[in-house]
Design an enzyme around this catalytic site. Structure first.
Site, PDB file in Angstrom:
ATOM      1  N   HIS A  11      60.780  15.064  33.361  1.00  0.00           N
ATOM      2  CA  HIS A  11      59.933  14.560  34.442  1.00  0.00           C
ATOM      3  C   HIS A  11      60.769  13.673  35.370  1.00  0.00           C
ATOM      4  CE1 HIS A  11      55.816  15.716  33.161  1.00  0.00           C
ATOM      5  NE2 HIS A  11      56.383  15.784  31.982  1.00  0.00           N
ATOM      6  N   CYS A  39      58.420  20.455  34.169  1.00  0.00           N
ATOM      7  CA  CYS A  39      57.826  20.520  32.834  1.00  0.00           C
ATOM      8  C   CYS A  39      57.031  21.818  32.671  1.00  0.00           C
ATOM      9  CB  CYS A  39      56.988  19.278  32.558  1.00  0.00           C
ATOM     10  SG  CYS A  39      56.561  19.078  30.795  1.00  0.00           S
ATOM     11  N   GLU A  43      59.882  12.275  38.079  1.00  0.00           N
ATOM     12  CA  GLU A  43      59.084  11.166  38.607  1.00  0.00           C
ATOM     13  C   GLU A  43      58.964  10.009  37.619  1.00  0.00           C
ATOM     14  OE1 GLU A  43      56.084  13.461  36.199  1.00  0.00           O
ATOM     15  OE2 GLU A  43      57.924  13.887  37.320  1.00  0.00           O
TER      16      GLU A  43
END
Length: 204
Positions: A196, A98, A198
Site C-alpha cells: 500500500h 493490493c 498510501e
C-alpha cells in the site's frame, strides 16, 4: 472554471462520467453516438485540459479515470460503453494497488470468475504460518523502473492474504516468512503493487 475560482486548484482530479444506456450496436444512431461521445470522452478531456496546467506549474498532480472492465472484455448489449470507454482509456496508465494488482491477473484462488488478464498467471493464498501479512516489509527492486526513481531501500506496508504467482513482468519482490512473491509488476503502461503506497510514508 467557477468551481476552481472558488476552491482553488486541486491536486487530484477523478474523472467518472457514469454509464451510457444499454443498447445493441445496430440500434445506436448517429445522434446517440455523438451525445455519448461528448459526455463520456470530450467532457473529461476538457476538464483535464483546464486543470492540468496548474498541476504542471506546481509539479504535482494526479488524474484518475474511473472506467469499466468492458475495456478488457466487452459486454453484450453495451455497445456504447464497449467502444467509448476503450477509446478514453487507450494509452492511459493503469495502477493497481493490493487487491487492484491481483485483479490484473487471469484467475484467483480467492473466488470464481476471470480477472482482467493484463498479466498472465493466477493469484494464490500465502502458504505461511501467519496469514494475512500485516505490517512493514522490504521491497527488493529487481528491474529498474520509473516507479521507483528516487526511492532507496523501500520499506512498504502490506495487508494481504493472497499474492500473485511468478510472472515475467515482475519488477520487485518481497519475502514473508520464507515465501518470496511479486511486490510489483509492470507491462507497458500498466503497473501493479502488492503493498500500500498510501500507507508507506514518504517513499510510498
Amino acid at each position: 472554471t467557477r468551481w476552481r475560482d472558488g476552491a482553488g486548484d486541486p491536486d487530484i482530479l477523478v474523472l467518472n462520467s457514469g454509464g451510457p444506456p444499454a443498447i445493441e450496436v445496430t440500434q445506436v444512431d448517429a445522434e446517440l453516438w455523438r451525445s455519448q461521445f461528448e459526455a463520456m470522452v470530450l467532457n473529461q478531456m476538457r476538464l483535464a485540459e483546464i486543470l492540468l496546467p496548474a498541476m504542471r506549474a506546481k509539479r504535482f498532480g494526479r488524474i484518475l479515470s474511473v472506467s469499466s472492465t468492458s475495456i478488457v472484455e466487452p459486454f453484450a448489449a453495451l455497445a456504447i460503453s464497449n467502444s467509448l470507454r476503450a477509446a478514453l482509456a487507450s494509452g492511459h496508465p493503469c495502477f493497481g494497488v493490493c487487491l487492484g494488482m491481483q485483479l490484473l491477473f487471469e484467475t484467483s484462488e480467492e473466488g470464481e470468475g476471470a480477472g482482467l488478464a493484463a498479466f498472465r498467471g493466477r493469484v494464490r493464498k500465502l502458504n505461511t504460518r501467519r496469514v494475512p501479512q500485516m505490517g512493514w516489509n522490504d521491497v527488493e527492486v529487481s528491474t529498474p523502473d520509473p516507479l521507483f526513481n528516487g526511492v532507496d531501500n523501500l520499506l512498504a506496508y502490506y495487508a494481504n492474504s493472497y499474492v500473485a504467482d511468478d510472472s515475467e513482468n515482475v519488477i520487485a519482490w518481497t519475502e514473508y516468512e520464507g515465501e518470496r512473491f511479486p511486490a510489483a509488476v509492470r507491462r507497458d503502461q500498466t503497473w501493479g503493487v502488492q503493498f500500500h503506497p498510501e500507507k508507506s510514508g514518504a517513499a510510498g
